[in-house]
Motif scaffolding. Sequence first.
Motif, PDB file in Angstrom:
ATOM      1  N   GLN A   1       2.025   7.540   8.593  1.00  0.00           N
ATOM      2  CA  GLN A   1       1.660   6.138   8.336  1.00  0.00           C
ATOM      3  C   GLN A   1       1.090   5.479   9.588  1.00  0.00           C
ATOM      4  OE1 GLN A   1       5.456   4.854   6.752  1.00  0.00           O
ATOM      5  NE2 GLN A   1       4.568   4.571   4.720  1.00  0.00           N
TER       6      GLN A   1
ATOM      7  N   SER B   1       6.303  13.389   8.468  1.00  0.00           N
ATOM      8  CA  SER B   1       7.079  12.396   7.693  1.00  0.00           C
ATOM      9  C   SER B   1       8.296  11.877   8.450  1.00  0.00           C
ATOM     10  CB  SER B   1       7.482  12.954   6.328  1.00  0.00           C
ATOM     11  OG  SER B   1       7.431  14.344   6.312  1.00  0.00           O
TER      12      SER B   1
ATOM     13  N   TRP C   1       7.476  -4.106  -5.072  1.00  0.00           N
ATOM     14  CA  TRP C   1       7.708  -2.734  -4.608  1.00  0.00           C
ATOM     15  C   TRP C   1       6.397  -1.957  -4.610  1.00  0.00           C
ATOM     16  CZ3 TRP C   1       6.781   1.835  -7.206  1.00  0.00           C
ATOM     17  CH2 TRP C   1       7.203   2.995  -6.540  1.00  0.00           C
ATOM     18  N   PHE C   2       5.639  -2.113  -5.675  1.00  0.00           N
ATOM     19  CA  PHE C   2       4.373  -1.385  -5.762  1.00  0.00           C
ATOM     20  C   PHE C   2       3.445  -1.782  -4.615  1.00  0.00           C
ATOM     21  CE2 PHE C   2      -0.017  -0.870  -7.095  1.00  0.00           C
ATOM     22  CZ  PHE C   2      -0.017   0.462  -7.478  1.00  0.00           C
TER      23      PHE C   2
ATOM     24  N   SER D   1       4.856  -0.415  -1.180  1.00  0.00           N
ATOM     25  CA  SER D   1       4.955   1.014  -0.863  1.00  0.00           C
ATOM     26  C   SER D   1       3.786   1.836  -1.355  1.00  0.00           C
ATOM     27  CB  SER D   1       6.275   1.579  -1.393  1.00  0.00           C
ATOM     28  OG  SER D   1       6.362   1.336  -2.765  1.00  0.00           O
ATOM     29  N   LYS D   2       2.902   1.273  -2.152  1.00  0.00           N
ATOM     30  CA  LYS D   2       1.822   2.100  -2.696  1.00  0.00           C
ATOM     31  C   LYS D   2       0.424   1.630  -2.318  1.00  0.00           C
ATOM     32  CE  LYS D   2       4.595   4.790  -4.842  1.00  0.00           C
ATOM     33  NZ  LYS D   2       4.797   6.113  -4.291  1.00  0.00           N
ATOM     34  N   THR D   3       0.325   0.496  -1.654  1.00  0.00           N
ATOM     35  CA  THR D   3      -1.028   0.009  -1.376  1.00  0.00           C
ATOM     36  C   THR D   3      -1.264  -0.112   0.130  1.00  0.00           C
ATOM     37  OG1 THR D   3      -0.441  -2.332  -1.297  1.00  0.00           O
ATOM     38  CG2 THR D   3      -0.928  -1.412  -3.470  1.00  0.00           C
ATOM     39  N   LYS D   4      -2.532  -0.151   0.465  1.00  0.00           N
ATOM     40  CA  LYS D   4      -2.939  -0.312   1.849  1.00  0.00           C
ATOM     41  C   LYS D   4      -2.490  -1.679   2.377  1.00  0.00           C
ATOM     42  CE  LYS D   4      -7.160   0.542   4.343  1.00  0.00           C
ATOM     43  NZ  LYS D   4      -8.571   0.907   4.288  1.00  0.00           N
TER      44      LYS D   4
ATOM     45  N   GLY E   1       0.186  -3.221   1.524  1.00  0.00           N
ATOM     46  CA  GLY E   1       1.613  -3.116   1.838  1.00  0.00           C
ATOM     47  C   GLY E   1       1.843  -2.449   3.186  1.00  0.00           C
ATOM     48  N   LEU E   2       1.091  -1.397   3.454  1.00  0.00           N
ATOM     49  CA  LEU E   2       1.223  -0.712   4.731  1.00  0.00           C
ATOM     50  C   LEU E   2       0.853  -1.662   5.872  1.00  0.00           C
ATOM     51  CD1 LEU E   2       1.924   2.033   5.945  1.00  0.00           C
ATOM     52  CD2 LEU E   2      -0.491   2.666   5.793  1.00  0.00           C
TER      53      LEU E   2
END
Lengths: 234, 285
Positions: free
Chosen positions: A95, A129, B153-154, B157-160, B162-163
Amino acid sequence: MLRVEGIEVFYGEFQAVSGVSFQVQEGELVAIIGANGAGKSTILRAIMGLQRCRSGRIVFRDRDITAMPTHQRARLGITLVPEGRRLFPDLTVEQNLLIGAYRRIDPAEMEEDLERIYGLFPVLKERRSQIAKTLSGGEQQMLAIGRALMSRPQLILMDEVSLGLMPKYVDEVFRTIEGLHREGVTLLLVEQNARKALAIADRGYVLETGRVVMEGEAARLASDPRVKKAYLGG
Amino acid sequence: MIWQQLANGLAIGSVYALIALGLTMVYGVLRILHIAHAGIYALGAYIGLLAFRFVPNFWFSLVVAMAACSLAGILVKRYLYMPLLTLPRIVPLIASIGLFIAMEEIFRIVAGPYVLSFPADPGLGSLQLGIVKITNNQLLVFLVTCILLAVLWFIMSKTKLGLAMKATSQDLEIASVMGIDTERIIAANFLIGSAMAGAAGVLVGVYFNSVYPTMGSIPAYKALAIIVLGGLGSIPGTVLGGLLIGVGETLLLGMTDIPFPRDALAFIIMILILMFRPYGLLGKE
Ligand SMILES: Nc1ncnc2c1ncn2[C@@H]1O[C@H](COP(=O)(O)OP(=O)(O)OP(=O)(O)O)[C@@H](O)[C@H]1O
Ligand SMILES: [Mg+2]
């Protein structure tokens, strides 16, 4: 490629950088050396836009970026490997690398870059990870460099990347820097380890209390008696 | 009976979690305690009720309230916090408390000092699970909370996006070095957090069939206790903290004969957490 013209940087009333000017040409590896507190980190932070210049100009590829916000400078292709690594501590290795490529969209390119970084630092692939803060110091430093490379930068500012590493890692980091230089990446390096920095650099600047006091070809600086005495241990 | 109390507690706790999430998200990126967030929550209840008077449909009023609160959150960020950001953190905190009190007064002046009723019926019906009866309104709270948490949550943890939000909360300066427009990420935190507070306002308004100017007062400070319990800046911790406090106070009140003031529990827990585990249940040391 990069032109810094008489910048002055203050922390409150304290002046950390007093009218510093220098240049970095396309493809060059330039080192800035100087004692603790000389203002080296401050200069890199000013180039990245993390510190405001009270006066002076910073020009990148003929564009005045003095007032540009940091993320836009990043999008122009400037990146920083900050002092103290500054990884995103609770993100995984992968990440952290993906954030490095944040400004790009093409997933295929991103995958390709990940593989390139993993090729350069195989240990990062093994630990892809793992949470970044649990890496060893040396691994963290490699991740910090890898993260910066993920943006395919045109100009990399590196702040004390060898600090706190054991000799084995120091050599590895310097080899990596030389490799990048050979590939044609432009680098501006700030180092405590003046001997090693001047050994791989094309040119160097010596900084003392916020001013450039000496400049020239790296080999010439390394053999200058004053530099030898002050920064190379005699 | 205990199961019935548990259902009540979870409903209250869900709402607490929704309110406290915005607080934790804003704290995560700006390190500011956004007390006025509870004003946004009350605003959500009023806007939802207003919308309901035009179009008597629960889902319509929910969406309108969430949209209006998002906008209000972004305005607060832009015009209250951004100009104060370089000052010591106590300054935006005081400004935030000031804004919160001002909002309560504005609600009082505009809508009157009364308790207004919010008779929305989402038409879900009730549910009998064995001996436990989940009421219409509880079902509604669970459903809306689950949807919102799933969406959050989506995103996280699943999208750019979010990161980038996580990176920005961990190191704002370096996030910008990586090319992230951190101003926009901060705005996204306000937007999402305020939308959830708005939803919480509508849910509470409907659940207790009441909307009043100071409805944000207790949640303002309780949300603080919840994020301290969960761990400042931790999203899962906040959800857990909200549910625990909601269930805890309901059980304590419903199952014992101790004359215990309901709202005291959260604050006693907060004090204990600060003394013995200052980084909370899921926070970082
Ligand atoms: N945030 C700050 N607030 C106040 N003064 C600062 C701040 N950061 C740096 N300084 C001061 O500015 C001067 C230059 O600091 P800088 O970090 O640029 O030095 P440096 O050359 O990188 O030193 P080192 O080799 O120790 O990293 C120092 O005197 C330092 O004390
Ligand atoms: Mg430094």
